[in-house]
Design an enzyme around this catalytic site. Structure first.
Site, short mmCIF file in Angstrom:
data_model
loop_
_atom_site.label_atom_id
_atom_site.label_comp_id
_atom_site.label_asym_id
_atom_site.label_seq_id
_atom_site.Cartn_x
_atom_site.Cartn_y
_atom_site.Cartn_z
N HIS A 53 0.68 -1.58 0.00
CA HIS A 53 0.00 -0.18 0.33
C HIS A 53 0.78 1.33 -0.47
O HIS A 53 1.91 1.54 0.65
CB HIS A 53 -1.02 0.34 0.76
N ASP A 56 2.10 2.04 3.06
CA ASP A 56 3.33 0.86 3.62
C ASP A 56 4.94 1.26 3.64
O ASP A 56 5.25 1.19 4.27
CB ASP A 56 3.12 0.17 2.76
N MET A 87 2.50 -5.88 -7.34
CA MET A 87 1.36 -5.23 -7.57
C MET A 87 1.41 -4.61 -6.37
O MET A 87 1.77 -3.97 -5.32
CB MET A 87 0.63 -6.68 -7.04
N GLU A 180 -10.77 -6.42 -4.99
CA GLU A 180 -10.78 -8.46 -3.30
C GLU A 180 -11.88 -7.57 -2.18
O GLU A 180 -11.53 -6.58 -1.16
CB GLU A 180 -9.17 -7.48 -3.03
N LYS A 182 -14.21 -8.51 0.29
CA LYS A 182 -14.18 -8.95 1.90
C LYS A 182 -15.47 -9.01 2.57
O LYS A 182 -16.50 -7.66 2.17
CB LYS A 182 -13.44 -8.53 2.53
N GLU A 216 -9.16 -14.04 -2.33
CA GLU A 216 -8.51 -13.65 -0.62
C GLU A 216 -8.75 -15.12 -0.25
O GLU A 216 -10.10 -14.94 0.65
CB GLU A 216 -8.80 -12.72 0.00
N HIS A 219 -10.98 -13.86 3.38
CA HIS A 219 -12.03 -13.64 2.44
C HIS A 219 -13.21 -13.90 2.64
O HIS A 219 -15.04 -14.21 3.17
CB HIS A 219 -12.11 -12.27 2.50
N ASP A 244 -4.90 -13.98 -3.26
CA ASP A 244 -4.47 -14.18 -1.36
C ASP A 244 -5.07 -15.27 -1.08
O ASP A 244 -5.15 -15.55 -0.77
CB ASP A 244 -5.03 -13.20 -1.27
N ASP A 254 -11.71 -11.74 11.42
CA ASP A 254 -10.56 -11.82 10.13
C ASP A 254 -8.78 -12.32 10.50
O ASP A 254 -8.00 -11.57 11.40
CB ASP A 254 -9.84 -10.32 8.95
N ASP A 256 -6.39 -14.24 8.91
CA ASP A 256 -4.61 -14.46 8.29
C ASP A 256 -3.75 -15.59 8.08
O ASP A 256 -3.10 -15.16 8.93
CB ASP A 256 -4.17 -12.86 8.17
N ASP A 286 -1.37 -12.98 2.00
CA ASP A 286 -1.28 -12.08 2.32
C ASP A 286 -2.35 -12.14 4.22
O ASP A 286 -3.43 -12.44 4.45
CB ASP A 286 -3.29 -11.75 1.52
#
Lengths: 386, 386, 386, 386
Positions: A53, A56, A87, A180, A182, A216, A219, A244, A254, A256, A286
């Site tokens: 991002h 980030d 990406m 994406e 969710k 993902e 998600h 993802d 979530d 992950d 991810d």
């Protein structure tokens, strides 16, 4: 064996291995890691690239001087390691300005700011060589539908997507956009909650060819849906632009988790689908190390993700080579060329002949497809007892 | 007041009020009711029409003589009462032949039989005047994805939809087709599990204009998704062809509860969406009385469904007329014509001006949208304390 | 290797392998199998015994002559094969009389009939040698809590349990009673929905020592709870009297899948818990073949359940023998005898010393427990790559 | 009307109205509010008191001088307003030291530190007059059960509870302890996930009389369980020591919504249970304003919680006064003194007579309980159309 190499196209996000372990009930348990450090570590583990991002890498309030320095250091690390940035995406969820949505906010000014921020982030991504641009609308949702923004939100989202697609073309960035979905968290309900919803939305855009999916595991699993089916629908529509990989228990926050950590069988079926259909895109993990872990745990986590994928890919080959499995699959996919000839395409004749055809309903109901046996053999391929 | 009339377009299925209360763990608790009896009862309660699967009316093994007699009796009841059959559908789930799918079965012969049965059922529906034809693929799914039928299933489904759409046109039946998604039960995972997935699939068909959605409260709720959002997406895509009203707790077996019985607030928001967007189609109560009930309970159930809708429709008017609510909504939907002018459509100038625009990020984040107040007032409209 | 033998204490219910594949949306796909036939088949597969509800064996409306003949045939099959009937239970859910509950029904007459039926079923179980008596209250629940029966239901259930426990003692049947919780289905909400609720209830009974648990993988998983944790709590309380093994996806209808079919990792952790704590009771597979299967699929299913258990038991041994895993576990279970000495038991001194003790909070937070590594190694034990 | 007063025993936590709107994906959206400010605001709104974790009031790293000043200011606010601190608890989840558990940590040193911190927090609570002490074990759980800590965790928890109970008695604090279960989040799975599990655990403690429950709407609802049933079981066991009111959608992250905001019907049934059984304890709103809101939204939220409770309490009275509802309830609770006489208590005679009693099974199954009608009338009481 089972060692990751760049050709496997494994990627991580700066925010994944860089996750500091903050959650709604607790403070960070790990120190931040610098982007160049992450790049070097991932390169050593055999990753292909690193995704990000905007914030980030570049803090939201960085001066342009700070921005330049950060970029220089990051590019240096990329060039030293050969790592790519395939990406990029925009953080449209962290700042309080986006608390009630970004592109879909009921406040016109925030919608404007979101598009501005996305353009800037697209500039950054392009500078780093990214060709896939992801939109995860973490804040695009609602808790209070009495606000009557639901239909507007769809229209606003369309405006933003159309605008940014043209911006990309105008700038000759060559981006493919990947939505994406969710279902919820951080919002009570997020718009375009699952793969199907995002896929359907694409057909209402001005340039649907530029848009695809970034599904993902976690998600779709939060909604209790079958992720393999969802990815298959994206593939069927030629819209699997990115993926993802992680893991998750159904019906909860979530998580992950490390790829394969929760549902080995689904992970296998997913790898099988990707390998069987010749997916060559990025396999992005991810996910993040458990909050309990220190930095060593982070790299164990990263290695585990890739290693599990490679083990499962090997098992896919074994599955296909197993003669008993092969025979079961042939039995299962029962062919009847005459009937298939009638149903393949409508014609008045085909319809008439099909209507006149006699089917032995009782026999069709009595035949066993052999699925318990097939499923057990699959499990034994997984368990290594075959 | 709150009394149902045909103009409200309330419908029930023969299988809904006719449900005999059998479940996986118990035998029927109610006697079957004949179709003409149901027609007369529903007419008295103010319903507009009654819908059916082929085998709700005509047993799968009826002789043609039996078929004719049943049809005569049923049409007589319709004509005596003025009741309509606005929607028809095919039972492709009850017979053992369909135990592993109908249109998507891995066995070509069963796929053929399913299309044959659907053509016959379309003939029946057309004879009864139905203009909407629903496809609920209850058995179109899997428990064992190792069967490797997932991608095929999508292709098979497309073949069947394309075939039947042409059949309808060839026969000049004038059907609009409405797909009804469901995430699971009776299959472990059903293909096209939610509104978005079915909607996306339509765009891959030969004649997408003929196809739309028949969303159901309970089905989307089983996956924990926001049904109002799902219906809004169908409306946004001009694909809300029919709707199934009932109720359900999240994350459990298909309950098919009386409309509004579980989640009054969502029922209100749904009625609000339908009324606000001027939906004029059928409002079908695809639900059934609790298995505990006798026949009197069945009619209490049917009355309750319609009465609750009408009460909520009245509350929608009250919501819109409430000046405090109106003010809150205006505050919430903050306008900025300058920014909106820049974001409405991409141009190089708009992009440049938007990039140059200064947004006060902190101020945007600090502003309160007033949603807690709005939500509480909505609740008080519902509770009748306002 | 991995071949079932009676000493493994694997059991099935007549209703499991005898399941005819009826579901809420479809008719039976398999023929009924006679009880003696099932006994012989299971014996050949290596099972220890077979369990039953009264009406699995004796139809609810059998004459006493029919009853005697059925019993004779069944006992003959047991004696020919050496198969046992270690557990028996009552069908208090199939008949319409129980549509709104049995022991907890708001109707006093139905409560009485339920107790009468349970006494008769206990007589039958005792005659067949059963020593564990299971209560699964499938209909003990509600959809309409406005009926105000919730508190009564708990009292009624207690009355029934106390009555039947005394009946057992009076008849010298020597039964241990095992409560089997389930969160929902067939009722909207079932009382005592999960292991904890049933366990807590036992402490309010007159003879708590006679009562324990029969937890089921699928039931606890329907509520998204961790089944291994639930079984651990039952073991901690010395209340694991029986166990139902099968599998299930979270948050959906009762699937009763083949053991291990869905969640291999949880199945492993469960086998590990049972083996590590020396559980010697019955391992009952309360599952059934997929409805898609013919009879051959039923026996594939039964073999698969047992084989998977034995494979996982072997992997438990491998887990314990793995020296890297051993080292990780030692690291994880960090000991500090001084602190443990203070916390083991309250005394004024211990409390004072503990209060005065200096803990290095930052160091405690910084230490990594090594769980990502441990979890990955566990997975590799499962996958057979270690 | 519907105005909160101290006699209603409504309380909030410092952490609830003081919630700053941080979530896993975003930064705080609101400024912190000082404890004295909160006390004054809540007092004006009619609350009875305010509850706290040790570190809500005193930062974990405060000097003793800072601690004293904070306490003085807080007590002054309490004394100026008459507000009470009826409940206190310990923050054993925010600090990284507790990342893998507090009382149940596999690390002995962390277990020791947790007990030390709890003793200090109990001292603080006692000083403020709290009589209920809550244990919410937010970190007491696991993601990696291969760590083999599950059974130990139960033992460690028991040690801690026994220790702290004796500490309380030794100090003459007079605390009643209330366990607060939650199924998951922040941990993958939390031990004692639901009301039943916590209740069962109490019976294994040295001093079970000191321990009871603090059930929370949102927590039980996350697991899809019926909260009214759970509270009823706690009441039946005389263990409802405290209650946390809020709201939540099933099967998702912990939402902590305004009381009644999601499920009005369940909120009504809960208020009905509390009012019908004469609950006089604290009604604590363990919820927070939506993250979208500014401070004005926080107070709207707080008012809404209390007002909704009072509206629903009024509707409970109306429900009981409704003669049609009364008649339906009488019909539903069918009495038969003869049968009830036989089932009330076991005796050899009662058993024999019950066995000999003839029940008309078909009639019992045919009788309609009238629940659809009762449920619809309940809904209309709620909607204010009755």
């Amino acid at each position: 064996m089972y060692e990751a190499k760049p050709e496997h196209h494994f990627t991580f996000g700066l925010w994944t291995v860089g996750n500091i372990g903050r959650d709604p009930f607790g403070n960070p348990t790990r120190q931040p890691l610098s982007a160049p450090y992450i790049v070097h570590k991932l390169a050593k583990l055999g990753a292909y690239g690193v995704n990000l991002h905007d914030n980030d890498l570049i803090p939201i309030d960085a001066t342009s001087g700070e921005r330049d320095q950060i970029l220089r250091d990051f590019k240096k690390a990329l060039s030293e390691t050969g790592m790519k940035v395939p990406m990029a995406t925009t953080n449209l969820f962290g700042d309080p300005a986006f608390k009630d949505g970004a592109f879909t906010n009921a406040n016109a000014r925030i919608r404007g700011y979101a598009i501005q921020k996305a353009m800037n982030a697209m500039d950054l991504g392009a500078e780093l060589g990214a060709k896939t641009y992801v939109f995860w609308g973490g804040r695009e949702g609602a808790e209070v539908d009495a606000g009557s923004n639901t239909l507007n939100a769809l229209e606003y989202m369309r405006e933003a997507m159309n605008f940014l697609a043209e911006y990309s073309e105008d700038q000759k960035y060559g981006y493919k956009f990947a939505l994406e979905p969710k279902p919820n968290e951080p919002r009570g309900d997020i718009y375009f909650p699952v793969v199907g919803a995002a896929l359907a939305f694409i057909y209402t855009l001005d340039k649907p060819d530029l848009f695809g999916l970034n599904p993902e595991v976690a998600h779709e699993t939060m909604a209790g849906l079958n992720f393999v089916h969802a990815v298959a629908q994206a593939i069927d529509a030629k819209k699997l632009f990115h993926i993802d990989l992680n893991d998750q228990k159904m019906g909860r926050f979530d998580q992950d988790l490390r790829f394969g950590a929760e549902n080995i069988k689904q992970a296998f079926l997913l790898v099988k689908l990707l390998e069987d259909t010749g997916y060559t895109g990025m396999k992005h993990f991810d996910a993040h190390a458990l909050r309990t872990e220190d930095e060593a745990g982070v790299w164990d986590f990263a290695k585990g993700c890739m290693r599990t994928y490679l083990i499962l890919a090997e098992k896919v080959k074994q599955f296909h080579a197993d003669s008993e499995i092969k025979a079961l699959l042939e039995h299962y996919h029962f062919k009847d060329p005459i009937v298939s000839g009638l149903t393949a395409k409508f014609s008045r004749d085909n319809a008439a002949n099909l209507k006149a055809h006699t089917f032995d309903r009782a026999a069709l109901g009595a035949r066993g497809p052999g699925l318990e046996r097939l499923d057990q053999l699959t499990m034994e391929v997984l368990l290594g007892t075959r």
